[in-house]
Motif scaffolding. Structure first.
Motif, PDB file in Angstrom:
ATOM      1  N   VAL A  31     -30.285  61.157 -61.552  1.00 29.82           N
ATOM      2  CA  VAL A  31     -29.120  60.497 -61.680  1.00 29.82           C
ATOM      3  C   VAL A  31     -27.845  61.339 -62.208  1.00 29.82           C
ATOM      4  CG1 VAL A  31     -30.330  58.350 -62.496  1.00 29.82           C
ATOM      5  CG2 VAL A  31     -29.712  59.956 -64.045  1.00 29.82           C
ATOM      6  N   ALA A  32     -26.726  61.067 -62.087  1.00 26.42           N
ATOM      7  CA  ALA A  32     -25.441  61.650 -62.470  1.00 26.42           C
ATOM      8  C   ALA A  32     -25.460  61.726 -63.896  1.00 26.42           C
ATOM      9  CB  ALA A  32     -24.181  61.078 -61.986  1.00 26.42           C
TER      10      ALA A  32
ATOM     11  N   GLY B 250     -28.390  67.131 -41.952  1.00 32.94           N
ATOM     12  CA  GLY B 250     -29.432  66.083 -42.251  1.00 32.94           C
ATOM     13  C   GLY B 250     -29.078  65.317 -43.588  1.00 32.94           C
ATOM     14  N   PHE B 251     -30.204  64.510 -44.108  1.00 29.84           N
ATOM     15  CA  PHE B 251     -29.944  63.749 -45.321  1.00 29.84           C
ATOM     16  C   PHE B 251     -31.341  63.358 -45.774  1.00 29.84           C
ATOM     17  CE2 PHE B 251     -27.672  60.960 -48.218  1.00 29.84           C
ATOM     18  CZ  PHE B 251     -26.622  61.539 -48.067  1.00 29.84           C
ATOM     19  N   ASP B 252     -31.446  63.216 -47.037  1.00 33.12           N
ATOM     20  CA  ASP B 252     -32.761  62.440 -47.338  1.00 33.12           C
ATOM     21  C   ASP B 252     -33.952  63.175 -47.084  1.00 33.12           C
ATOM     22  OD1 ASP B 252     -31.217  60.679 -48.705  1.00 33.12           O
ATOM     23  OD2 ASP B 252     -31.600  59.101 -47.238  1.00 33.12           O
ATOM     24  N   ASN B 253     -34.840  62.812 -46.050  1.00 39.80           N
ATOM     25  CA  ASN B 253     -36.134  63.466 -45.704  1.00 39.80           C
ATOM     26  C   ASN B 253     -35.712  64.969 -45.021  1.00 39.80           C
ATOM     27  OD1 ASN B 253     -36.654  60.531 -45.696  1.00 39.80           O
ATOM     28  ND2 ASN B 253     -38.793  61.277 -45.341  1.00 39.80           N
ATOM     29  N   TRP B 254     -34.579  65.165 -44.570  1.00 39.85           N
ATOM     30  CA  TRP B 254     -34.360  66.270 -43.846  1.00 39.85           C
ATOM     31  C   TRP B 254     -33.721  67.527 -44.528  1.00 39.85           C
ATOM     32  CZ3 TRP B 254     -37.665  65.764 -40.555  1.00 39.85           C
ATOM     33  CH2 TRP B 254     -37.952  64.231 -39.936  1.00 39.85           C
ATOM     34  N   LEU B 255     -32.831  67.263 -45.529  1.00 36.41           N
ATOM     35  CA  LEU B 255     -32.402  68.424 -45.934  1.00 36.41           C
ATOM     36  C   LEU B 255     -32.654  68.508 -47.597  1.00 36.41           C
ATOM     37  CD1 LEU B 255     -28.834  69.416 -44.418  1.00 36.41           C
ATOM     38  CD2 LEU B 255     -31.048  69.918 -43.712  1.00 36.41           C
ATOM     39  N   TRP B 256     -31.814  69.054 -48.335  1.00 37.49           N
ATOM     40  CA  TRP B 256     -32.213  69.071 -49.860  1.00 37.49           C
ATOM     41  C   TRP B 256     -31.420  67.928 -50.452  1.00 37.49           C
ATOM     42  CZ3 TRP B 256     -29.509  72.460 -46.982  1.00 37.49           C
ATOM     43  CH2 TRP B 256     -28.024  72.248 -46.834  1.00 37.49           C
ATOM     44  N   PRO B 257     -31.997  67.652 -51.686  1.00 39.14           N
ATOM     45  CA  PRO B 257     -31.418  66.246 -52.388  1.00 39.14           C
ATOM     46  C   PRO B 257     -30.118  66.814 -53.322  1.00 39.14           C
ATOM     47  CG  PRO B 257     -33.509  67.356 -53.606  1.00 39.14           C
ATOM     48  CD  PRO B 257     -33.144  68.044 -52.270  1.00 39.14           C
ATOM     49  N   ASP B 258     -29.395  65.809 -53.579  1.00 39.16           N
ATOM     50  CA  ASP B 258     -28.034  65.994 -54.314  1.00 39.16           C
ATOM     51  C   ASP B 258     -28.171  66.716 -55.563  1.00 39.16           C
ATOM     52  OD1 ASP B 258     -27.179  63.969 -52.345  1.00 39.16           O
ATOM     53  OD2 ASP B 258     -26.610  62.608 -53.984  1.00 39.16           O
TER      54      ASP B 258
ATOM     55  N   LEU C  75     -22.920  75.921 -56.401  1.00 39.88           N
ATOM     56  CA  LEU C  75     -22.710  74.508 -55.696  1.00 39.88           C
ATOM     57  C   LEU C  75     -24.073  73.858 -55.983  1.00 39.88           C
ATOM     58  CD1 LEU C  75     -21.281  75.670 -52.421  1.00 39.88           C
ATOM     59  CD2 LEU C  75     -20.140  73.953 -53.900  1.00 39.88           C
ATOM     60  N   ASP C  76     -23.854  72.457 -56.019  1.00 40.93           N
ATOM     61  CA  ASP C  76     -25.001  71.625 -56.098  1.00 40.93           C
ATOM     62  C   ASP C  76     -25.454  71.106 -54.655  1.00 40.93           C
ATOM     63  OD1 ASP C  76     -23.196  69.519 -55.716  1.00 40.93           O
ATOM     64  OD2 ASP C  76     -23.268  68.844 -57.655  1.00 40.93           O
ATOM     65  N   GLY C  77     -26.333  70.552 -54.419  1.00 43.39           N
ATOM     66  CA  GLY C  77     -27.047  69.990 -53.125  1.00 43.39           C
ATOM     67  C   GLY C  77     -25.812  68.991 -52.509  1.00 43.39           C
ATOM     68  N   LEU C  78     -25.423  68.206 -53.412  1.00 45.28           N
ATOM     69  CA  LEU C  78     -24.438  67.273 -52.978  1.00 45.28           C
ATOM     70  C   LEU C  78     -23.256  67.785 -52.190  1.00 45.28           C
ATOM     71  CD1 LEU C  78     -23.623  63.930 -53.192  1.00 45.28           C
ATOM     72  CD2 LEU C  78     -22.100  64.815 -54.961  1.00 45.28           C
ATOM     73  N   ARG C  79     -22.682  69.099 -52.869  1.00 40.72           N
ATOM     74  CA  ARG C  79     -21.531  69.420 -52.258  1.00 40.72           C
ATOM     75  C   ARG C  79     -21.843  70.591 -51.116  1.00 40.72           C
ATOM     76  NH1 ARG C  79     -18.701  70.936 -57.843  1.00 40.72           N
ATOM     77  NH2 ARG C  79     -20.652  70.889 -58.589  1.00 40.72           N
TER      78      ARG C  79
END
Lengths: 683, 683
Positions: free
Chosen positions: B196-197, A371-379, A387-391
């Protein structure tokens, strides 16, 4: 070699190039690419996670099989590849030759040649475009016979022939748009540029000499393809959302009674006591005796697959076990286990082993890891592993595949499952990818692009607007590596359209009869990195996305719903209709007008296809049935056949046989062992 | 105050909150938000650029006007706002109350209330979605009467009520999707999260008490709105791509001959000797005597606007002047000037002054500063100023506006122009934004969302599929802040459809007659930060995007092509048809069925609208014509009127007058000076 490929621009700051090392036969890496295991069992909580996909997948190169591909060279000088840090990003520039085609860049649902495009490769549930993909594998394969893999768990931006640099001596000359009819709105840059945030970027360049060889090196470098259990090549059916054990048993019985093949029954959210977020425990209401249910199904040759949305209901037993190894944000209010933390991964495996696998469950469908955006976690979400959300989003599906694969390996029984998100270096995992999109053209295109992303694609059937569509959908899935009817929502059955029932059954029985051929095609994925589906780009450089090779000898050209005819481009040589055995053409483009119950399926001249009499459960009897060799054209015929015990990991220790079979015109079969210690059958 | 807004989750690492300082009346900043001028004239080449939009725009707060708004408080405690660094990003969390609506987040082309959405705010030529916008101003305005501005030149991700944190004590309880009919797929988080980054994030929170007041504070903090020259409120026409001076003169003459208003003629790429990339020099073939051409047009009351795609043709004089202050990558093979380098900015201004403004050119249309991917440079591009491609893309349009604004200020003559990309803190620049999209619904929606992004939108007409559409398009643009026919491609003229000509002329003359009212509305933008277009969200919290207030007293409800009728929601009070003066309703939703030549335009009871007899060139005579006051309803009427010299910057030194006018039932006009040192007219 075209001059422009050999002499890209080389500004001053680029002159200190990367140091390349041949890290495996025909594979060069810029960081002496080893196999960083910092995401492995040895990682400690809060250690900084590794940045590479190979580390995340814990994949090891199959050096033995890579060696068999022999030494190879690249069609360009690695010195022309530049890697540098600019600002906050790491940037690599690679040459492109005039006319060179670039394939891959993830599980793309549209198109084939990626030149002229820009790709921001991120895991997502595909909606449209080329950026957010179920499996955004940062790999491309060139028509010139090499591959490039950006071994990073960060989203990477790839500019393919796009973006001319001011100081590039080979930059095209500017033209006046006001007056010059040859003005071009997108002049090609003769370069691939790719960049990621941060100061790490491992680039792996794989030699050919052919494009297929380059892809083989990628797959073998990542551990080779998965060898499925025999049952996984049978037919899969998914039950309605909240079906009870009794209702599911009824569906299984109905398949049997009507004579339709069935090897896997998939349970959707309702098997759990609570879902979205899930407990991952059986519902005492709908599945009061799960052990008996699973055993009963298995007795009938039907394996149980469990749907999971891997976000844990607060307060559940699993939540308590895993606490506090969760990410900062919830998904559907469920906690997100951090599988990059050993302790969490171990507990996940133990829980699944105890609650499901010990009861006989054969596999999982891991949903919503894309998922993305509304569905999973933010970056900016954080995880205990660091690990951060993005990775984490880029590899979450990979981590689940890794842990479930490991659990089944520990159990001694092979699995095959489904997952909706994956990424690079995941070739070795026994999972197929599916989607919530449902465009048949996109599904067939995905069939042809998945191999270039190192993943298996399941072009499942879900529902149809007409009996005709139902047949064409079911035919498509039956010639997909994994054949599934995913009817959790619509409740559609193979026989839901009386006027289509025989045509659907015919397709399902055709698939059953092809079991030895398909099993062999998967074995070649495991042994040689040659995927079971072979896109035209890898066969002969074609850019078609509506036809593909299935194994060595069969050309599939699915009929699309609504069409009465279609064109098929036959590769070089003579081709024969699989069903009638008639010659259809010789390296030409033909038009076919198949009846509703016919699938355009063609065999190459000289092919000898191992088949069996159709069985309803290939897992039970697929490896025991006598082989019927189907031969096409004149002269001597050759085929291949793989065999093993169908379910254990004995094949990894050599308990298998891959044979080449030659059938002479005189009718005599000759077997030759190509790999494995099982002795060839006599004839 | 709802409890949930006052008590957001506060995990341990958040307890060290930011230190807030009131940096201007009713404006609080977390970094003692001063006015970083590192991107200013004082910057030195290669110095590290500032990260804020206010620094990029070199905007200074209008403290005098902010003071007039009086002190104000926020509807939540700033202590509940958390800002922290997590991993590689800076994250801010702000409270949301139940039922609170969030407006803004850039020049959105769709929708109004942003709650429940995720926004990745990037400059781009809008295609679809909510992420890539012509002006992705990271500003939101709340229905509770405050605004939040993320003062960063990086793309920011904003999660509005999306993303529940695991450790949030107010997280909604999980429900079982299997069985619970109240299960919600997207439970609201009661928070805005933005990230933001990097490790810098300046957050500015603006008080109300109303939503409009909060937006005023934002605009005034960024320098207030621009005061256009009088001619900018006339009609704009853009000539075909490669029209010659003679052909353009012919178009001007044709407007005059046919009696259609015209104040601005726009020249498209062909005015240059070479375009895409451009020389920014006159074509000796098409414009052999540019000075005479510009002077001749101006004599007739028509101002010349020049299109520029600001990428410089290698080898041109401008290229030589600017070398080496270019970015690493070309755009259409043109070099990209780094306007964050003082030397380059100065030379750009000098070149434009010498070659265009000295000849009488009145403004520019800066095209293509909003591209992405295939069109502009990659994120990893580098610039001499130290900005990377990612950040330069976010502010490139802002930098061009800043420098051209400065040049015209130095010249003493006001300008107004067009630009296709902008961002936050750019309120003060005299530019309107346009687009290559051409959906009328999106265009009207953009009219209502542009004020929430601190920008002016031009809902231009380009072409039409029918005479009916042509009329509706031209009516839309005539009630837009800037009214333009952009016919460079289609060549369409106002009179291209004979059966529509009179209706089009009626709309254009209506606009001309409204000049004093529009000029006053712009003055209120300059003085008070109240934009000329006022979306319903700021008027009374409505979410409509198909109607808006133009100035204080007029409600515009454009007719969409193809429709025979439409609904109009009248705000509280009685409303009158502008043309007929008839009462149409009282705070209700009405349905109107206007004839083709009618625009649904309504005046509030008690309004007194300053108008003039229509003139073809408001720049020549708009400020000289006697005012005709149009009054609506019974009782006393009030209106406002602004005046100045119409072209110089004298108004900034007080040479202007803003008057309140009261018209008694007895017919007597009373003027009261609200601002400026010009004395009120007598009546």
């Amino acid at each position: 070699m075209p001059k422009s490929a050999m002499l890209p621009f080389m500004p001053a700051q680029f002159q200190e190039g990367p140091v390349w090392k041949e890290v495996a036969p025909g594979v060069w890496g810029n960081q002496a690419a080893g196999h960083d295991r910092r995401l492995n069992g040895r990682a400690t909580v809060k250690s900084h996670p590794a940045e590479t996909l190979t580390a995340a997948a814990q994949s090891s190169p199959r050096l033995d099989r890579l060696k068999l591909l022999g030494p190879a060279s690249l069609p360009f000088d690695l010195k022309t590849v530049n890697i540098q840090r600019t600002g906050e990003r790491s940037v690599v520039t690679l040459p492109l030759a005039p006319g060179e085609k670039i394939f891959g860049l993830g599980l793309q649902m549209e198109g084939s040649d990626r030149r002229g495009g820009v790709y921001h490769l991120r895991v997502d549930h595909f909606a449209s475009g080329h950026d957010r993909l179920h499996a955004p594998t940062p790999l491309y394969v060139s028509s010139r016979g090499y591959a490039v893999f950006f071994n990073t768990i960060r989203p990477i931006d790839v500019y393919v022939g796009v973006g001319n640099r001011l100081n590039d001596a080979h930059r095209p000359a500017a033209r006046d748009r006001n007056t010059d009819p040859h003005w071009d709105s997108q002049p090609d840059s003769g370069q691939v540029e790719a960049s990621v945030a941060g100061n790490q970027l491992e680039v792996l360049v794989m030699a050919g000499p052919t494009a297929m060889n380059a892809l083989q090196r990628y797959n073998l470098y990542c551990g080779g393809g998965p060898m499925p259990p025999a049952w996984a090549l049978g037919f899969w059916h998914r039950s309605p959302l909240t079906a009870t054990a009794q209702e599911v048993q009824g569906e299984i019985d109905e398949y049997e009674k009507r004579g339709f093949p069935l090897d896997v029954i998939g349970l959707e959210p309702g098997w759990q006591s609570s879902s979205y977020p899930g407990t991952m425990e059986w519902s005492p209401v709908r599945f009061p005796d799960p052990k008996a249910f699973v055993a009963s199904a298995k007795t009938k040759g039907v394996h149980v697959n469990l749907w999971e949305n891997p976000y844990v209901a607060p307060g559940s037993d699993l939540f308590k076990l895993l606490d506090p190894n969760f990410g900062s944000h919830t998904v559907w209010l469920g906690a997100v286990p951090d599988l990059a933390v050993d302790e969490a991964a171990t507990k996940i495996r133990e829980f699944h082993q105890t609650h499901h696998v010990a009861l006989g469950v054969s596999g999982y469908k891991i949903d919503e890891v894309d998922g993305f955006d509304n569905w999973l976690w933010p970056d900016h979400a954080t995880f205990p592993s660091g690990l951060d959300g993005l990775r984490m989003r880029q590899i979450y599906g990979v981590l689940w595949q890794r842990e479930l694969d490991r659990m089944f390996r520990d159990s001694g029984e092979r699995t095959f499952g489904l997952v909706r998100g994956s990424n690079g270096a995941a070739s070795r995992f026994p999972f197929a990818i599916y989607s919530d999109t449902y465009d048949q053209h996109q599904y067939v295109t995905a069939s042809t692009n998945a191999p270039l992303a190192g993943v298996i694609w399941c072009a499942e059937a879900r529902e149809a607007a007409s009996p005709e569509e139902w047949v064409r959908r079911m035919q498509s899935t039956c010639l997909s590596p994994i054949a599934q009817l995913n009817a959790w929502s619509s409740g559609t059955k193979p026989w839901s359209y009386p006027e289509a029932t025989e045509a659907v059954k015919k397709a399902m029985l055709l698939r059953s009869s092809l079991f030895p051929y398909l099993y062999t095609a998967f074995a070649e994925y495991w042994l040689d990195g040659v995927p079971p589906v072979r896109p035209m780009s890898l066969v002969d450089g074609g850019t078609e996305t509506d036809q593909y090779m299935l194994g060595d000898d069969l050309l599939v050209a699915p009929m699309f719903s609504g069409d009465k005819e279609r064109k098929v481009r036959l590769p070089k040589g003579k081709w024969f209709d699989y069903q009638t055995g008639k010659l259809v053409g010789d390296g030409e483009t033909i038009t076919v007008k198949p009846a509703l119950d016919e699938i355009p399926l063609f065999a190459r001249a000289g092919a000898c296809i191992p088949t069996i009499h159709p069985t309803l459960h290939v897992g039970l009897s697929g490896l025991k049935e006598p082989i019927e060799w189907k031969k096409f054209g004149e002269g001597d015929w050759t085929g291949r056949m793989y065999t093993d015990d169908g379910h254990s990991f004995g094949y990894e220790k050599g308990d298998f046989g891959l044979y080449e079979v030659t059938l002479k015109q005189e009718g005599q079969l000759q077997f030759r062992t190509l790999a494995g210690r099982r002795s060839a059958p006599r004839n």
